[in-house]
Design an enzyme around this catalytic site. Structure first.
Site, PDB file in Angstrom:
ATOM      1  N   ASP A  82       0.848  -1.199   0.000  1.00  0.00           N
ATOM      2  CA  ASP A  82       0.000   0.000   0.000  1.00  0.00           C
ATOM      3  C   ASP A  82       0.890   1.259   0.000  1.00  0.00           C
ATOM      4  OD1 ASP A  82      -2.478   1.336   0.247  1.00  0.00           O
ATOM      5  OD2 ASP A  82      -2.412   1.275   2.436  1.00  0.00           O
ATOM      6  N   GLU A 134      -2.339   6.933  -7.337  1.00  0.00           N
ATOM      7  CA  GLU A 134      -3.407   7.793  -6.810  1.00  0.00           C
ATOM      8  C   GLU A 134      -3.406   9.112  -7.553  1.00  0.00           C
ATOM      9  OE1 GLU A 134      -4.066   7.785  -2.574  1.00  0.00           O
ATOM     10  OE2 GLU A 134      -4.355   9.956  -2.553  1.00  0.00           O
TER      11      GLU A 134
HETATM   12  P1  13P Z   1      -8.510   3.913   6.906  1.00  0.00           P
HETATM   13  O1  13P Z   1      -7.432   3.752   7.924  1.00  0.00           O
HETATM   14  O2  13P Z   1      -9.207   5.210   6.987  1.00  0.00           O
HETATM   15  O3  13P Z   1      -9.440   2.743   6.880  1.00  0.00           O
HETATM   16  O4  13P Z   1      -7.782   3.939   5.469  1.00  0.00           O
HETATM   17  C1  13P Z   1      -7.090   2.814   5.052  1.00  0.00           C
HETATM   18  C2  13P Z   1      -6.424   3.063   3.761  1.00  0.00           C
HETATM   19  O5  13P Z   1      -6.934   3.735   2.894  1.00  0.00           O
HETATM   20  C3  13P Z   1      -5.105   2.449   3.560  1.00  0.00           C
HETATM   21  O6  13P Z   1      -4.582   2.751   2.319  1.00  0.00           O
END
Ligand code: 13P
Length: 278
Positions: A82, A134
């Protein structure tokens, strides 16, 4: 079940109109909670880590543990990196065998985001690795290369230009969500999502999923979101569960936390409609 890629899971999510859940992990309890939730729900799932979380779980061990857990699972599991801002972190994930990575250039100028995203696509694609990027800015992150807190919405026309120029496989969009805890009830711009969907024929990703209502999730998935990222709701569930249990032994506290994270993950997979698909 063998290790799946995010591309495979999101292709199925698109075809069968459900949302795939992505859950970040920093330890074995989190990973086990997610996999057990997915297995019990007969749901695919995407698990991973992010640059800002590596201080809690170093890549050199969390990476292999994520991959091994995915290989052993009885349902399709993909392992994804991520929000990442650093080239060398992306290279570590590519070398480790992650099926997909996110390069987040959303704080850069549009031109620089395009340039760097395209450069990473040029390295990831020949290795068979999918790239999430993004466009716009989902606020709330406080880590990374000068990340600012504000929200900048994704422009549908620019989104088409962006995916064409970068070759991004998955697009994270900004339509009113924020990472972390919401200070006020979020208002999602579903018209904007429809506009992006009409232009961009790639799986769309919703970040900042924690704190949204069931209807928000359902409307977004109906409107073209294929992947929903969740983190804060999971760690909040764990924290709430252990807060009351100060007298327990450490191992039992872990167990309580894992059980709470399992329940929170089950809840999300059911809302996303990915349960009973495997
Ligand atoms: P939250 O922590 O708001 O659920 O977001 C998670 C996220 O988008 C990780 O990339």
């Amino acid at each position: 079940m063998s290790l799946y890629t995010m591309k495979e899971i999101l292709a199925d999510a698109r075809k069968r109109n459900y949302g795939a859940g992505f859950f970040n992990a920093v330890n074995i309890e989190m990973i086990r909670a997610y996999i057990r939730a997915a297995e019990d729900c007969r749901s695919p799932i995407i698990i991973g880590t992010a640059e800002a979380l590596l201080k809690y779980g170093d890549f050199d061990w969390i990476g292999p543990v994520l991959l091994q857990a995915a290989r052993l699972a009885k349902v399709p599991v993909a392992v994804h990196l991520d929000h990442t801002y650093r080239f060398d972190t992306i290279m570590r994930a590519l070398r480790a065998g992650f099926g997909s990575v996110m390069y987040d250039g959303s704080v850069l100028s549009y031109e620089e985001n395009v340039r760097r995203s395209a450069e990473i696509a040029g390295i990831a694609h020949p290795m068979g690795v999918g790239l999430e990027c993004e466009l716009g800015k989902v606020g709330g992150l406080d880590e990374g290369e000068g990340v600012r807190g504000e929200n900048i919405y994704t422009d549908p026309g620019q989104a088409l230009d962006f995916v064409e120029k970068t070759g991004a496989d998955f697009l994270a969009v900004s339509i009113g969500t924020v990472h972390g805890v919401y200070r006020e009830t979020p208002k999602l711009d579903l018209n904007r999502l429809a506009g992006i969907r009409a232009k961009v024929n790639k799986p769309l990703v919703l970040h900042g999923g924690s704190g949204l209502s069931d209807d928000d999730f359902k409307n977004c998935i109906k409107g073209g979101i294929c992947k929903v990222n969740i983190y804060t709701d999971i760690i909040t569930a764990a924290a709430n569960a252990v807060r009351k249990e100060r007298d327990l032994a450490y191992v039992d506290i872990n167990e309580k936390a894992e059980a709470a994270m399992y329940e929170a993950a089950v809840d999300k997979l059911k809302i996303f409609g990915s349960d009973n698909t495997y």
